[in-house]
Design a protein around this motif. Structure first.
Motif, PDB file in Angstrom:
ATOM      1  N   SER A   1       0.901  -1.109   0.056  1.00 14.60           N
ATOM      2  CA  SER A   1      -0.034  -0.041   0.181  1.00 14.60           C
ATOM      3  C   SER A   1       0.928   1.134   0.097  1.00 14.60           C
ATOM      4  O   SER A   1       1.653   1.160   0.867  1.00 14.60           O
ATOM      5  N   THR A   2       0.603   2.014  -0.858  1.00 15.89           N
ATOM      6  CA  THR A   2       1.464   3.240  -1.128  1.00 15.89           C
ATOM      7  C   THR A   2       0.659   4.441  -0.937  1.00 15.89           C
ATOM      8  O   THR A   2      -0.570   4.494  -1.425  1.00 15.89           O
ATOM      9  N   GLN A   3       0.997   5.595  -0.165  1.00 13.74           N
ATOM     10  CA  GLN A   3       0.238   6.470   0.039  1.00 13.74           C
ATOM     11  C   GLN A   3       1.076   8.042  -0.055  1.00 13.74           C
ATOM     12  O   GLN A   3       2.236   7.943   0.743  1.00 13.74           O
ATOM     13  N   LEU A   4       0.635   8.951  -0.735  1.00 12.87           N
ATOM     14  CA  LEU A   4       1.265  10.324  -0.480  1.00 12.87           C
ATOM     15  C   LEU A   4       0.170  11.257   0.064  1.00 12.87           C
ATOM     16  O   LEU A   4      -0.802  11.471  -0.543  1.00 12.87           O
ATOM     17  N   CYS A   5       0.769  12.109   0.982  1.00 11.71           N
ATOM     18  CA  CYS A   5      -0.246  12.889   1.795  1.00 11.71           C
ATOM     19  C   CYS A   5       0.574  14.264   1.616  1.00 11.71           C
ATOM     20  O   CYS A   5       1.496  14.447   2.143  1.00 11.71           O
ATOM     21  N   ILE A   6      -0.189  15.287   1.132  1.00 11.30           N
ATOM     22  CA  ILE A   6       0.250  16.588   0.876  1.00 11.30           C
ATOM     23  C   ILE A   6      -0.486  17.525   1.694  1.00 11.30           C
ATOM     24  O   ILE A   6      -1.789  17.677   2.117  1.00 11.30           O
ATOM     25  N   ASP A   7       0.363  18.475   2.489  1.00  9.54           N
ATOM     26  CA  ASP A   7      -0.339  19.584   3.185  1.00  9.54           C
ATOM     27  C   ASP A   7      -0.877  19.044   4.355  1.00  9.54           C
ATOM     28  O   ASP A   7      -2.058  19.554   4.535  1.00  9.54           O
ATOM     29  N   ARG A   8      -0.606  18.088   5.053  1.00 13.57           N
ATOM     30  CA  ARG A   8      -1.298  17.504   6.268  1.00 13.57           C
ATOM     31  C   ARG A   8      -1.929  18.652   7.122  1.00 13.57           C
ATOM     32  O   ARG A   8      -2.890  18.189   7.706  1.00 13.57           O
ATOM     33  N   GLN A   9      -1.283  19.474   7.471  1.00 14.96           N
ATOM     34  CA  GLN A   9      -1.747  20.419   8.561  1.00 14.96           C
ATOM     35  C   GLN A   9      -2.946  21.216   8.176  1.00 14.96           C
ATOM     36  O   GLN A   9      -3.416  21.798   9.040  1.00 14.96           O
ATOM     37  N   GLU A  10      -2.914  21.439   6.729  1.00 11.40           N
ATOM     38  CA  GLU A  10      -4.089  22.401   6.307  1.00 11.40           C
ATOM     39  C   GLU A  10      -4.963  21.487   5.357  1.00 11.40           C
ATOM     40  O   GLU A  10      -6.074  21.500   5.832  1.00 11.40           O
ATOM     41  N   LEU A  11      -4.538  21.030   4.295  1.00  7.06           N
ATOM     42  CA  LEU A  11      -5.711  20.426   3.531  1.00  7.06           C
ATOM     43  C   LEU A  11      -5.888  18.982   3.458  1.00  7.06           C
ATOM     44  O   LEU A  11      -6.804  18.195   3.079  1.00  7.06           O
ATOM     45  N   VAL A  12      -4.756  18.172   3.960  1.00  8.23           N
ATOM     46  CA  VAL A  12      -4.763  16.763   3.946  1.00  8.23           C
ATOM     47  C   VAL A  12      -5.283  16.084   2.557  1.00  8.23           C
ATOM     48  O   VAL A  12      -6.298  15.335   2.554  1.00  8.23           O
TER      49      VAL A  12
END
Length: 208
Positions: free
Chosen positions: A123-134
């Protein structure tokens, strides 16, 4: 499609030359076809910013109502090269991101091909801008770049604008249209941005 287009009142004040921003009137569905939302006339930049924030706050309540489902973002008809361009951009951008394999944080591979190969067994996951938009991506296919977001994270006008700015940036980077849709519904967009014309369209009558 029910409804009609009208030009965004932000154009009454333009801080710099811009292309039209169009969206479907959210009031026209229950009213006669000629009904339109009021046009606002901005006398200065302060009024422009104020009314822009009001509009975005209203969008956060309409489009990002916390109804238990996700919202999807798609760039369609992509290739491995498009994915690679996007990842290269993220490394150099100010957007914070985290890449995980089977839930464990890992360094983002240099090549997106490595990620697609990994995804065959992990399972691969990229999380962008977790503190704001997730904003999350799971690398489902090379043929479309897809992200998902939870409406509970897009709960203010400022966050709507931050999300739209991210979408416009990715769209211009790849020179491809980008759309915002209900969960798993890429044929039913609520928002579309065209990087060539720089037009933005909201299909709000599809939401209400």
């Amino acid at each position: 499609m029910t409804g009609h287009f009208y030009q965004d009142p932000r154009l009454a004040y333009t801080p710099k030359p811009s292309k039209p921003f169009l969206f479907l009137c959210p009031l026209c569905l229950p009213q006669p076809p000629t009904a339109t939302m009021p046009r606002l006339h901005h006398k200065n930049k302060q009024d422009y910013q104020k009314e822009k924030l009001i509009m975005l706050s209203e969008l956060s309540q309409i489009v990002f109502e916390n109804d238990g489902s996700l919202r999807d973002i798609f760039v369609l008809n992509t290739s491995e090269q498009d994915w690679q361009i996007m990842l290269n951009f993220l490394r150099q951008s100010s957007y914070p991101f985290e890449f995980t394999i089977d839930g464990t944080p890992q360094e983002l591979p240099d090549s997106v091909k490595t990620i697609f190969d990994l995804r065959q067994e992990h399972s691969t996951q990229l999380c962008i801008d977790r503190q704001e938009l997730v904003i999350n991506s799971f690398f489902f296919t090379e043929e479309e770049i897809d992200f998902d977001i939870h409406p509970r994270d897009i709960n203010t006008g400022d966050k709507v604008e931050r999300l739209l700015e991210f979408m416009r940036t990715i769209s211009k980077l790849l020179n491809k249209e980008i759309i915002l849709t209900p969960q798993m519904s890429e044929t039913n967009p609520w928002y579309r941005f065209n990087p060539v014309t720089e037009n933005e369209i909201w299909y709000l009558c599809e939401v209400i």
